[in-house]
Design an enzyme around this catalytic site. Structure first.
Site, PDB file in Angstrom:
ATOM      1  N   LYS A  42       0.853  -1.191   0.000  1.00 14.68           N
ATOM      2  CA  LYS A  42       0.000   0.000   0.000  1.00 14.68           C
ATOM      3  C   LYS A  42       0.888   1.240   0.000  1.00 14.68           C
ATOM      4  CE  LYS A  42      -3.962   1.878   2.661  1.00 14.68           C
ATOM      5  NZ  LYS A  42      -4.753   1.711   3.900  1.00 14.68           N
TER       6      LYS A  42
ATOM      7  N   SER B  82      -9.715   1.957   2.999  1.00  6.25           N
ATOM      8  CA  SER B  82      -8.804   2.699   2.137  1.00  6.25           C
ATOM      9  C   SER B  82      -7.799   1.826   1.371  1.00  6.25           C
ATOM     10  CB  SER B  82      -8.034   3.709   2.971  1.00  6.25           C
ATOM     11  OG  SER B  82      -7.177   3.054   3.892  1.00  6.25           O
TER      12      SER B  82
ATOM     13  N   SER C  87      -9.875  -0.448   7.124  1.00  4.13           N
ATOM     14  CA  SER C  87      -9.280  -0.227   5.804  1.00  4.13           C
ATOM     15  C   SER C  87      -8.615  -1.443   5.165  1.00  4.13           C
ATOM     16  CB  SER C  87      -8.273   0.914   5.874  1.00  4.13           C
ATOM     17  OG  SER C  87      -8.943   2.150   5.876  1.00  4.13           O
TER      18      SER C  87
END
Lengths: 486, 484
Positions: free
Chosen positions: B78, B153, B177
């Site tokens: 990420k 997210s 997330s």
């Protein structure tokens, strides 16, 4: 006319003498090429996290204990949020509220024979910021070497709790700082250098009408880089405020900068609007938990503190309180004294020489005790020469100055400059005869009973011998020679 | 063979037995990215050169007979985890050009076992959001239906795993997330216990809630990644100094006697009937395998959302203060003074959602409001944590939907912030309580995956993995692949 009384609060920042910074492994040493003593943590780079420097915590615990504080069993760090280019994270890790490492202490001071215990509200730990360097034109550079250096903050308490006092004059403020500095340097957590800014003091000053309980509006002073500046700055500010108040004016809550050259303070920025720091507990750090036994161990491990040493000097060595206070104001001074006493045993004369000639020379040359070339054995050797009659007390002053300036031994100076006392009668008699021959009228005066005029003859003899003649001997020989001329 | 479609475990077997090289595997993944990423928009940066170099190094290690379970495995990171010399943008314009000078601890740990980094995945700016639509660059898409959001997210990571654009990925989870996008994309995602995985190098959103975790194709792979990234890190004071077990050892398809609690509050708030029925089916399936279950009540979880939306923005408002244009990232041009530069930089660099949260957090921490908001929220957080701890006195795990609904349409909730935030209602309590929670696929509705959340007590990763594994081994939802 309305009379006012001063209330002075002291906020002191002391850089800790740890090897590394507060939350990372970078060196905390002063200086270095700009931005060479930084890492992701002290630069606040995204994703970096602080790790507490245990040594710094221990130093603050020691300082807090030496300042008679209690240690908060569960002490936490907070974030103080504000924007400034020298603050790389946009917040400073500090300690806010009722959980600083140390609380409720005091420092004892003596001013004009009166002793006060100045109340301390809190002793806490935080990190220093970087430094803004203003270069030519409209550009500024930032050096983050200092960013993250451990900083201890010590704040006085006004009004003080029962049994303790607050600072009410410039002299007391200076004395508070002197004793605080003594304590911090004794325990070795700070180097006490006001000039270099490793010990910084920001007094806040207000006046209130005598008899009123509420404090007046205060101003905060910055840029006080010496004890003299602390004294002059506060005195100036007190006078300024009094003038404003007597004219019916109002004091503005502001920060003022002391200008040492102009000898005046000037407004830096208004503090009319309370800064909003949005303090909250630092989530990246876990609370400091102090074990009572560990705290006790720290207390026991404290070295002898200035006040204890002062009492010992008074009680065991018979030194007057005033002298003992000054001798213990700095650790190097006190250690010099003890070392010299150990070597010579006559504490009083060691103290006299230190309080007189040594302090005068240190001040005149702007030298710190620890940088001085003079060692305790220099002094005791010279005291021995006086004791043996090799040199007179008067000549010793010259010798002392020479030792201080060059670091040479007393015997070497005495020999090189030919300062040995003349104690040989056969050497003095021709000189005395010459003096008497040259001053027949004075001789008649003395013989006629005007004993005071003898001093002139002694003076003349000392002049011819460049002060080297042994004074009692000169006296005796003069009287004998005079008798023979009657 | 479809190399990109392999699990970590399967790929490891092939690498170890020298039937496939890491270079072949990595090239297959890069080709897959080439062919589908314009549909999923999962990656912000694809690091092909680095990946191939790392693959060759991994092949050397494997040839020397030392193949660790992640050696040579293509993994996506990420884009809020620092990678030395490689763009780390947090999908924010304010960090559009930012290349860290150091690796996050998790990145270091993956490198130490010669895993292969294929790229950095998209996210809601600074991990603030539940759809990846708040990315400062572009929205990612759900591989099951590219008109749907992948969740957020960590939407880029979940989308990449589901689309076989990597074998596994790392995400971060502050309020769901990892789990919510895993649920939306039909993959497995786990948020470990707070402190289990070092946060050093994870760009902070809300420090007391953030936690890194794996997003994988099955539960076994989650255990394999967890084995590598967990453990005490001296650079993170909040990381736990507790030995790391071999999590693959808990992968036994046996739940006999395990006590499952089903908190009824977490079915109440906007849970779609199809989601509720899939989760109940899952509970019954587990019961059929010998687990015991009971409905339970943890009333304070209802306050999870409001508490979260005080604490997270408060911490974020402080964490994001460092983006001032002075040292790195975006700097607004032609400002007359530093303060104007700072304000313009932040105005130009942050997106609307980030600005809104900074403002909420700044407000909640302000002197006059601190007690009423931040302090009150912390107190409620403590109550909520106690409530959950109490539940674990009775139950081994708590089971809920991961998200109340399946993936929603792109743009559908952009103008309805409350609905957007409600999609995290089931996941937030685990962050507030600091406990581990895993999401595994448990069904489909209209071709979109449904997620089952299994929460366990602090440091109870093993029991969560065990229940998840048992469920997975008796279903085949995790084996289904989207058509791209």
């Amino acid at each position: 006319m309305q009379e006012y009384e001063p209330i002075i609060g002291m906020e002191v920042h002391a850089e800790l003498l740890t090897e590394s910074k507060m939350f990372c492994g970078c060196t905390a040493e002063f200086g270095g090429e700009p931005n060479t003593r930084c890492c992701p943590v002290c630069l606040g780079l995204p994703g970096s996290l602080p790790v507490i420097n245990v040594k710094a915590v221990q130093y603050v615990v020691k300082a807090a204990l030496a300042l008679n504080c209690s240690i908060t069993p569960n002490s936490i760090f907070h974030r103080k949020n504000y924007f400034y280019p020298d603050l790389p994270k946009g917040y400073q890790i500090s300690q806010y509220g009722d959980t600083p490492i140390g609380q409720h202490g005091w420092v004892q001071i003596t001013v004009n024979g009166a002793t006060k215990k100045i109340a301390i509200r809190r002793v806490h730990l935080e990190e220093d910021t970087g430094k803004l360097l203003h270069v030519e034109g409209d550009r500024s550079h930032i050096d983050y070497n200092r960013g993250g250096v451990p900083l201890m903050e010590i704040v006085t308490q006004n009004p003080p709790p029962p049994g303790l006092d607050q600072i009410q004059s410039a002299e007391e403020a200076k004395e508070y700082l002197v004793r605080l500095r003594a304590i911090l340097t004794y325990i070795g957590v700070n180097d006490g250098k006001l000039e270099e800014g490793s010990l910084r003091c920001e007094p806040n000053i207000s006046l209130r009408p005598v008899g009123q309980i509420e404090f007046g509006v205060k101003t905060e002073l910055k840029n006080l880089n010496s004890f003299r500046a602390v004294l002059r700055g506060i005195e100036y500010e007190l006078e300024r405020q009094e003038k404003v108040l007597l004219k019916g004016g109002k004091i503005v809550h502001e920060t003022r900068r002391w200008d040492d050259v102009r000898g005046a303070t000037a407004s830096m920025r208004s503090k009319e609007f309370e800064q909003e720091y949005r303090y909250f507990p630092e989530p990246d750090l876990t609370p400091l938990r102090f074990d009572a036994q560990w705290v006790e161990e720290q207390r026991k491990a404290l070295p002898e503190l200035p006040d204890q040493r002062k009492r010992r000097f008074i009680e065991e060595l018979g030194i007057p309180e005033y002298d003992a206070e000054i001798l213990t104001d700095s650790r190097p001074m006190a250690e010099f004294f003890e070392e010299a006493v150990k070597l010579s045993a006559d504490a009083k004369s060691v103290s006299n020489w230190m309080m007189g000639d040594l302090l005068r020379l240190l001040n005149a040359t702007g030298t710190e005790m620890e940088q001085s070339k003079l060692t305790p054995s220099h002094l005791t050797e010279m005291l021995n020469l006086i004791g043996k009659g090799t040199i007179s007390g008067k000549i010793a002053k010259t010798v002392f100055e020479e030792m201080f300036g060059t670091g040479r031994r007393a015997s070497e100076i005495v020999e090189k400059l030919g300062l040995t006392q003349i104690t040989d009668e056969s050497e003095l008699i021709p000189i005395i005869n010459q003096v008497l021959d040259e001053n027949p009228r004075i001789v008649q005066d003395v013989l006629g009973g005007k004993d005071k005029s003898l001093a002139f003859l002694v003076g003349q003899t000392m002049r011819y011998t460049k002060g080297r003649a042994n004074p009692p001997l000169v006296n005796r020989l003069l009287r004998e020679r005079l008798e023979s001329r009657r | 063979m479809d190399l990109a479609g392999l699990t970590v475990k399967a790929a490891h077997e092939l690498l170890k037995s020298r039937q496939v090289t890491s270079r072949e595997l990595t090239e297959a993944v890069l080709r897959r990215i080439e062919s589908v990423d314009d549909k999923t928009k999962a990656y912000v940066t694809v690091t092909s050169d680095i990946a191939l170099r790392q693959a060759d190094a991994a092949d050397k290690r494997i040839a020397s007979g030392d193949a660790a379970p992640l050696t040579g495995i293509p993994i996506a990171i990420k884009d809020n985890m620092c990678t030395r010399g490689v763009l780390t943008t947090c999908s924010s314009r304010i960090l559009y050009n930012y290349k860290p000078v150091y690796d996050a601890t998790v990145v270091e740990r993956l490198a130490a076992v010669n895993a292969v980094m294929v790229g950095k995945t998209n996210l809601d700016e600074f991990a603030m959001g539940s759809s990846t639509e708040n990315s400062g660059f572009f929205a990612s898409r759900n591989p099951w239906d590219t008109e749907k959001a992948p969740g957020g997210s960590s939407g880029g990571s979940a989308s990449a795993v589901a689309a076989d654009e990597c074998l596994a990925a790392l995400g971060s989870d502050t309020g769901g997330s990892i789990r919510q996008p895993a649920s939306f994309c039909g993959v497995t995602g786990m948020k470990p216990t707070y402190g289990r995985v070092s946060r050093y190098g994870l760009v902070a959103f809300a420090s007391s809630l953030d936690q890194i975790g794996p997003i994988t194709k099955d539960v076994t792979d989650t255990a394999l990644l967890l084995n590598v990234i967990s453990g005490k890190d001296p650079r993170d004071s909040t990381s736990l100094d507790v030995p790391v077990p071999d999590y693959t050892k808990s992968l036994a398809p046996d739940v006999k006697g395990i006590k499952i609690g089903v908190p009824k509050e977490l079915f109440g708030m906007g849970t779609a009937p199809e989601v509720a029925s899939a989760v109940w089916d899952a509970v019954k399936l587990l019961a059929g395998l010998g687990a015991e279950w009971k409905e339970t009540s943890t009333p304070s979880v209802e306050y999870g959302l409001p508490v979260y939306y005080i604490i997270a923005p408060s911490e974020a408002s402080s964490n994001l203060a460092r983006y001032d244009g002075v040292r790195y990232g975006l700097r607004s041009k032609d400002s007359p003074d530093p303060i104007t530069m700072l304000m313009k930089t932040r105005e130009e660099g942050f997106g609307a959602e980030v600005k809104q949260r900074i403002m909420i957090g700044t407000y909640a921490l302000s002197a006059g409001y601190y007690d009423a908001y931040y302090l009150k929220a912390q107190k409620v957080r403590t109550l909520l944590r106690r409530d959950i701890e109490r539940a674990f006195e009775e139950f081994d795990v708590l089971v809920t939907p991961t998200s109340p609904t399946v993936a929603f349409g792109l743009g559908e909730r952009v103008d309805d912030p409350l609905a957007m935030k409600l999609s995290d209602v089931c996941t937030i309590p685990a962050n507030l309580a600091g406990i581990p929670a895993i999401s595994v696929p448990c069904g489909f509705h209209n071709g979109l995956p449904i997620g089952l959340q299994i929460m366990a007590p602090g440091l109870g990763e093993e029991i969560a993995l065990r229940v998840a594994y048992a469920f997975e081994q008796n279903t085949d939802y995790h084996k289904q692949k989207p058509n791209l």
